[in-house]
Write a protein that holds these residues in place. Structure first.
Motif, PDB file in Angstrom:
ATOM      1  N   MET A  14       0.836  -1.183   0.000  1.00 20.95           N
ATOM      2  CA  MET A  14       0.000   0.000   0.000  1.00 20.95           C
ATOM      3  C   MET A  14       0.879   1.244   0.000  1.00 20.95           C
ATOM      4  N   ASP A  15       0.449   2.244  -0.670  1.00 23.52           N
ATOM      5  CA  ASP A  15       1.171   3.501  -0.769  1.00 23.52           C
ATOM      6  C   ASP A  15       1.264   4.161   0.609  1.00 23.52           C
ATOM      7  N   GLN A  16       2.445   4.654   0.949  1.00 27.52           N
ATOM      8  CA  GLN A  16       2.670   5.230   2.268  1.00 27.52           C
ATOM      9  C   GLN A  16       1.797   6.467   2.498  1.00 27.52           C
ATOM     10  N   ILE A  17       1.543   7.251   1.489  1.00 22.67           N
ATOM     11  CA  ILE A  17       0.699   8.438   1.641  1.00 22.67           C
ATOM     12  C   ILE A  17      -0.720   8.030   2.028  1.00 22.67           C
ATOM     13  N   LYS A  18      -1.205   6.934   1.445  1.00 26.42           N
ATOM     14  CA  LYS A  18      -2.541   6.446   1.806  1.00 26.42           C
ATOM     15  C   LYS A  18      -2.575   5.988   3.270  1.00 26.42           C
ATOM     16  N   ILE A  19      -1.490   5.361   3.707  1.00 23.45           N
ATOM     17  CA  ILE A  19      -1.410   4.904   5.098  1.00 23.45           C
ATOM     18  C   ILE A  19      -1.430   6.110   6.042  1.00 23.45           C
ATOM     19  N   VAL A  20      -0.696   7.167   5.667  1.00 16.60           N
ATOM     20  CA  VAL A  20      -0.666   8.377   6.494  1.00 16.60           C
ATOM     21  C   VAL A  20      -2.057   8.994   6.563  1.00 16.60           C
ATOM     22  N   LYS A  21      -2.760   9.040   5.442  1.00 19.41           N
ATOM     23  CA  LYS A  21      -4.109   9.613   5.432  1.00 19.41           C
ATOM     24  C   LYS A  21      -5.057   8.815   6.331  1.00 19.41           C
ATOM     25  N   LYS A  22      -4.914   7.483   6.308  1.00 18.95           N
ATOM     26  CA  LYS A  22      -5.739   6.642   7.188  1.00 18.95           C
ATOM     27  C   LYS A  22      -5.391   6.906   8.652  1.00 18.95           C
ATOM     28  N   ALA A  23      -4.106   7.054   8.935  1.00 19.29           N
ATOM     29  CA  ALA A  23      -3.671   7.315  10.309  1.00 19.29           C
ATOM     30  C   ALA A  23      -4.195   8.670  10.782  1.00 19.29           C
ATOM     31  N   LYS A  24      -4.208   9.655   9.898  1.00 17.41           N
ATOM     32  CA  LYS A  24      -4.738  10.974  10.262  1.00 17.41           C
ATOM     33  C   LYS A  24      -6.216  10.905  10.622  1.00 17.41           C
ATOM     34  N   LYS A  25      -6.927   9.954  10.014  1.00 16.76           N
ATOM     35  CA  LYS A  25      -8.353   9.793  10.299  1.00 16.76           C
ATOM     36  C   LYS A  25      -8.595   8.995  11.574  1.00 16.76           C
ATOM     37  N   GLY A  26      -7.511   8.539  12.213  1.00 15.91           N
ATOM     38  CA  GLY A  26      -7.654   7.850  13.486  1.00 15.91           C
ATOM     39  C   GLY A  26      -7.418   6.349  13.437  1.00 15.91           C
ATOM     40  N   ASP A  27      -6.973   5.815  12.316  1.00 17.19           N
ATOM     41  CA  ASP A  27      -6.721   4.384  12.196  1.00 17.19           C
ATOM     42  C   ASP A  27      -5.413   4.023  12.917  1.00 17.19           C
ATOM     43  N   VAL A  28      -5.539   3.362  14.056  1.00 21.63           N
ATOM     44  CA  VAL A  28      -4.387   3.016  14.894  1.00 21.63           C
ATOM     45  C   VAL A  28      -3.469   2.029  14.176  1.00 21.63           C
ATOM     46  N   ASP A  29      -4.031   1.068  13.463  1.00 22.80           N
ATOM     47  CA  ASP A  29      -3.218   0.078  12.752  1.00 22.80           C
ATOM     48  C   ASP A  29      -2.344   0.733  11.694  1.00 22.80           C
ATOM     49  N   SER A  30      -2.876   1.737  11.019  1.00 21.89           N
ATOM     50  CA  SER A  30      -2.094   2.451  10.006  1.00 21.89           C
ATOM     51  C   SER A  30      -0.946   3.213  10.646  1.00 21.89           C
ATOM     52  N   PHE A  31      -1.212   3.844  11.788  1.00 21.65           N
ATOM     53  CA  PHE A  31      -0.150   4.559  12.487  1.00 21.65           C
ATOM     54  C   PHE A  31       0.940   3.582  12.927  1.00 21.65           C
ATOM     55  N   GLU A  32       0.526   2.448  13.444  1.00 16.45           N
ATOM     56  CA  GLU A  32       1.486   1.427  13.872  1.00 16.45           C
ATOM     57  C   GLU A  32       2.327   0.956  12.686  1.00 16.45           C
ATOM     58  N   GLN A  33       1.695   0.795  11.555  1.00 19.53           N
ATOM     59  CA  GLN A  33       2.410   0.380  10.345  1.00 19.53           C
ATOM     60  C   GLN A  33       3.453   1.430   9.948  1.00 19.53           C
ATOM     61  N   LEU A  34       3.098   2.699  10.051  1.00 13.49           N
ATOM     62  CA  LEU A  34       4.044   3.776   9.738  1.00 13.49           C
ATOM     63  C   LEU A  34       5.243   3.750  10.684  1.00 13.49           C
ATOM     64  N   ILE A  35       4.979   3.526  11.947  1.00 17.95           N
ATOM     65  CA  ILE A  35       6.074   3.478  12.921  1.00 17.95           C
ATOM     66  C   ILE A  35       6.991   2.294  12.625  1.00 17.95           C
ATOM     67  N   LEU A  36       6.414   1.162  12.278  1.00 12.30           N
ATOM     68  CA  LEU A  36       7.238  -0.008  11.938  1.00 12.30           C
ATOM     69  C   LEU A  36       8.096   0.261  10.702  1.00 12.30           C
ATOM     70  N   ILE A  37       7.571   1.009   9.765  1.00 10.42           N
ATOM     71  CA  ILE A  37       8.331   1.351   8.557  1.00 10.42           C
ATOM     72  C   ILE A  37       9.541   2.218   8.918  1.00 10.42           C
ATOM     73  N   HIS A  38       9.351   3.138   9.856  1.00  7.18           N
ATOM     74  CA  HIS A  38      10.379   4.147  10.148  1.00  7.18           C
ATOM     75  C   HIS A  38      11.161   3.907  11.431  1.00  7.18           C
ATOM     76  N   LYS A  39      10.948   2.783  12.108  1.00  6.89           N
ATOM     77  CA  LYS A  39      11.587   2.595  13.411  1.00  6.89           C
ATOM     78  C   LYS A  39      13.116   2.514  13.322  1.00  6.89           C
ATOM     79  N   LEU A  40      13.648   1.898  12.294  1.00  9.21           N
ATOM     80  CA  LEU A  40      15.105   1.813  12.167  1.00  9.21           C
ATOM     81  C   LEU A  40      15.712   3.189  11.931  1.00  9.21           C
ATOM     82  N   THR A  41      15.099   3.970  11.069  1.00  9.16           N
ATOM     83  CA  THR A  41      15.577   5.328  10.820  1.00  9.16           C
ATOM     84  C   THR A  41      15.480   6.151  12.093  1.00  9.16           C
TER      85      THR A  41
END
Length: 179
Positions: A1-28
Motif C-alpha cells: 500500500m502507498d505510504q501516503i494512503k497509510i498516512v491519510k488513514k492514520a490521520k483519520k484515526g486508524d491506529v493500525d495504520s499509524f502502527e504500520q508507519l512506525i514499523l516502517i520508520h523505526k530503524l531510521t
C-alpha cells in the motif's frame, strides 16, 4: 500500500495504520536518535516519547508526503530535550573503562573527529553520511533551505579537513626528528 494512503488513514484515526508507519520508520528513528544520544536506553525513551507525541498530534500534519521528516523532527526535539535533562548525569558505563579490541579503532577515531565539531555540524554529518538521509530530507527535518544544509555540510567537512591537516602537520619530520 502507498505510504501516503497509510498516512491519510492514520490521520483519520486508524491506529493500525499509524502502527504500520512506525514499523516502517523505526530503524531510521533509532539511527537518528543514536546520532544525538549515546545510550540505547535513552534512544528508546526518546523514540517512545516521539511516537506518543506523533500519535497525539498526527491530525496537525498538513502534508502526508512529509510524514517521515515530521516524525524525525519530533524525535530530534525529544532527543535534545532528553540530552539536556541528562547532561549533568554520569553513567556507570563511563566510569568503567570499556574493553576494546582492534576492530573498533576506526569508529572511535571517527567519533573523536566528529566530537571536535559543534553539535549541529556533527549531527548534519552523521545524518547525511552515516544515516544516508538526503539533503532534501535533512532540510525538511531542520526546516531550512537545501542550499543552507549544503553550505553547513561543506563547512563541517572543511573543519574536519583542517583538523586532520593540523594533526598531520604535527607528525611531519623536520631535520630527522619527528615532531
Amino acid at each position: 500500500m502507498d505510504q501516503i494512503k497509510i498516512v491519510k488513514k492514520a490521520k483519520k484515526g486508524d491506529v493500525d495504520s499509524f502502527e504500520q508507519l512506525i514499523l516502517i520508520h523505526k530503524l531510521t528513528m533509532y539511527r537518528v536518535a543514536k546520532t544525538i544520544l549515546s545510550r540505547d536506553e535513552d534512544c528508546a525513551d526518546a523514540m517512545q516519547e516521539a511516537i506518543l507525541k506523533a500519535f497525539q498530534s498526527i491530525h496537525t500534519l498538513r502534508e502526508p508526503a512529509f510524514f517521515k521528516s515530521w516524525l524525525i523532527r519530533i524525535l530530534m526535539n525529544e532527543c535534545h530535550q532528553l540530552h539536556r535533562q541528562r547532561r549533568n548525569l554520569t553513567s556507570y558505563d563511563r566510569l568503567v573503562e570499556p574493553f576494546s579490541d582492534d576492530k573498533g579503532y576506526e569508529k572511535i577515531e571517527i567519533q573523536e573527529i566528529l566530537d571536535t565539531l559543534p553539535s549541529e555540524q556533527r549531527q548534519l554529518l552523521k545524518l547525511f553520511h552515516i544515516e544516508d538521509l538526503s539533503i532534501q530530507e535533512i532540510s525538511q527535518i531542520y526546516e531550512t533551505p537545501e542550499n543552507t544544509i549544503k553550505t553547513k555540510l561543506r563547512r563541517a567537512r572543511e573543519k574536519i579537513r583542517q583538523h586532520l591537516l593540523k594533526h598531520e602537520e604535527g607528525l611531519t619530520w623536520k631535520n630527522g626528528n619527528n615532531n
